[in-house]
Write a protein that holds these residues in place. Sequence first.
Motif, PDB file in Angstrom:
ATOM      1  N   ARG A 163       2.614  -9.055  -0.227  1.00 32.01           N
ATOM      2  CA  ARG A 163       2.074  -9.187   0.878  1.00 32.01           C
ATOM      3  C   ARG A 163       1.240 -10.376   0.765  1.00 32.01           C
ATOM      4  O   ARG A 163       0.077 -10.289  -0.208  1.00 32.01           O
ATOM      5  CB  ARG A 163       1.207  -8.013   1.261  1.00 32.01           C
ATOM      6  CG  ARG A 163       2.163  -6.807   1.665  1.00 32.01           C
ATOM      7  CD  ARG A 163       1.519  -5.474   1.634  1.00 32.01           C
ATOM      8  NE  ARG A 163       0.615  -5.467   2.602  1.00 32.01           N
ATOM      9  CZ  ARG A 163       0.964  -5.007   3.913  1.00 32.01           C
ATOM     10  NH1 ARG A 163       2.325  -4.528   4.088  1.00 32.01           N
ATOM     11  NH2 ARG A 163       0.203  -4.917   5.142  1.00 32.01           N
ATOM     12  N   ALA A 190       6.084 -10.154   2.194  1.00 33.93           N
ATOM     13  CA  ALA A 190       5.884  -9.960   3.515  1.00 33.93           C
ATOM     14  C   ALA A 190       4.682 -10.810   3.894  1.00 33.93           C
ATOM     15  O   ALA A 190       3.731 -11.008   3.288  1.00 33.93           O
ATOM     16  CB  ALA A 190       5.302  -8.307   3.946  1.00 33.93           C
ATOM     17  N   LEU A 192       2.234 -11.566   6.403  1.00 33.53           N
ATOM     18  CA  LEU A 192       1.350 -10.771   7.269  1.00 33.53           C
ATOM     19  C   LEU A 192       0.930 -11.774   8.467  1.00 33.53           C
ATOM     20  O   LEU A 192       0.825 -12.987   8.409  1.00 33.53           O
ATOM     21  CB  LEU A 192       0.150 -10.205   6.710  1.00 33.53           C
ATOM     22  CG  LEU A 192       0.444  -9.290   5.637  1.00 33.53           C
ATOM     23  CD1 LEU A 192      -0.750  -8.658   4.938  1.00 33.53           C
ATOM     24  CD2 LEU A 192       1.327  -8.024   6.071  1.00 33.53           C
ATOM     25  N   THR A 215      -3.460  -6.956   1.191  1.00 36.33           N
ATOM     26  CA  THR A 215      -2.742  -8.335   1.029  1.00 36.33           C
ATOM     27  C   THR A 215      -3.175  -8.807  -0.619  1.00 36.33           C
ATOM     28  O   THR A 215      -4.218  -8.660  -0.981  1.00 36.33           O
ATOM     29  CB  THR A 215      -3.791  -9.287   1.763  1.00 36.33           C
ATOM     30  OG1 THR A 215      -3.614  -8.715   3.138  1.00 36.33           O
ATOM     31  CG2 THR A 215      -3.154 -10.723   1.761  1.00 36.33           C
TER      32      THR A 215
END
Length: 324
Positions: A163, A190, A192, A215
Amino acid sequence: MSVAVAVAVFFWTVSGGDAQPAARRPAIGLLSIGTDPARPLPPRWQAFFDGLRAHGWVDGQNVRVERRFSGGETEQVSRLATELVDLGVDVIVATGLRENQAARQATKTIPVVMVVVDDPVEAGFAQSLARPGGNFTGLAFSATGVSGKHVELIKETVPTLTRVAILASRPPRPALLKEMEDAARKLKVALLPTILLREAGELAPAFAQAARNGTGGLIFPADAFTLLHRQAIVDLAAQHRIPAIYAFGELVEVGGLMAYGPSFPGRFRQAATFVDKILRGAKPADLPVEQPTTFELVINLKAAKALGLTIPPSVRARADQVIQ
């Protein structure tokens, strides 16, 4: 000739009555949000002045430089741009997007040299890179692929990364965001939603939010806000143990993990070349906007060690500068 006339002629001569008026010194206006006027002149601006000297221009001797640095006060930039116009400067050197927007509002005739604008055509400062066509020219800061490279580099440095988030004072340009999204998708990371920052007081909550969201990495695109608050950002990244990659090597120099992008001092030094050409009579409309062609990867091994990271040999081998 009478004595009175002779005396009058003598005083007229020695007082310079037959001399030509002194040549007017040209004036350069500097406009920047990301520079704090209370701090010593940073390396990027030192590089600009070095570039001026290389072309024979010395502040206080044959040129006058007016500095208008707002130290992060975005709302002041329009007033500062107007001040430079009212001073009658011959050319304005404006750093980022907001500074150039303010310069455009303040003047349609005084030449403006851009330094840190991602896409001058998309932003409306130039009709094309080859033929700007107006009173703006200078240097584009980004090039295709750089934003995607930020995702690739931080993933390669942190293989377990799943992330990643962007921190910036404004939403990323759609083209740059798409590059990051495509790279993230390819690497199964991912991306964000961007965490937007308006003032320094929002930095600590933003990092806390990133940590709560799990994160594993942060990306800081080219942004005056990031540059101005670089020490606080680097310290918070270390405190929360979140690896981050930046667009400016100056953040790595104060303890950040890594940066990838054009040489920042190099872009400012090249801006002095544009100023020199304009002061010698060139029209900005005829000076092609230059895109970066070389990029630097800067790594801080001490920061990596503090984060418990080992820089992979594949990344370290590509580094242009390694800070021990």
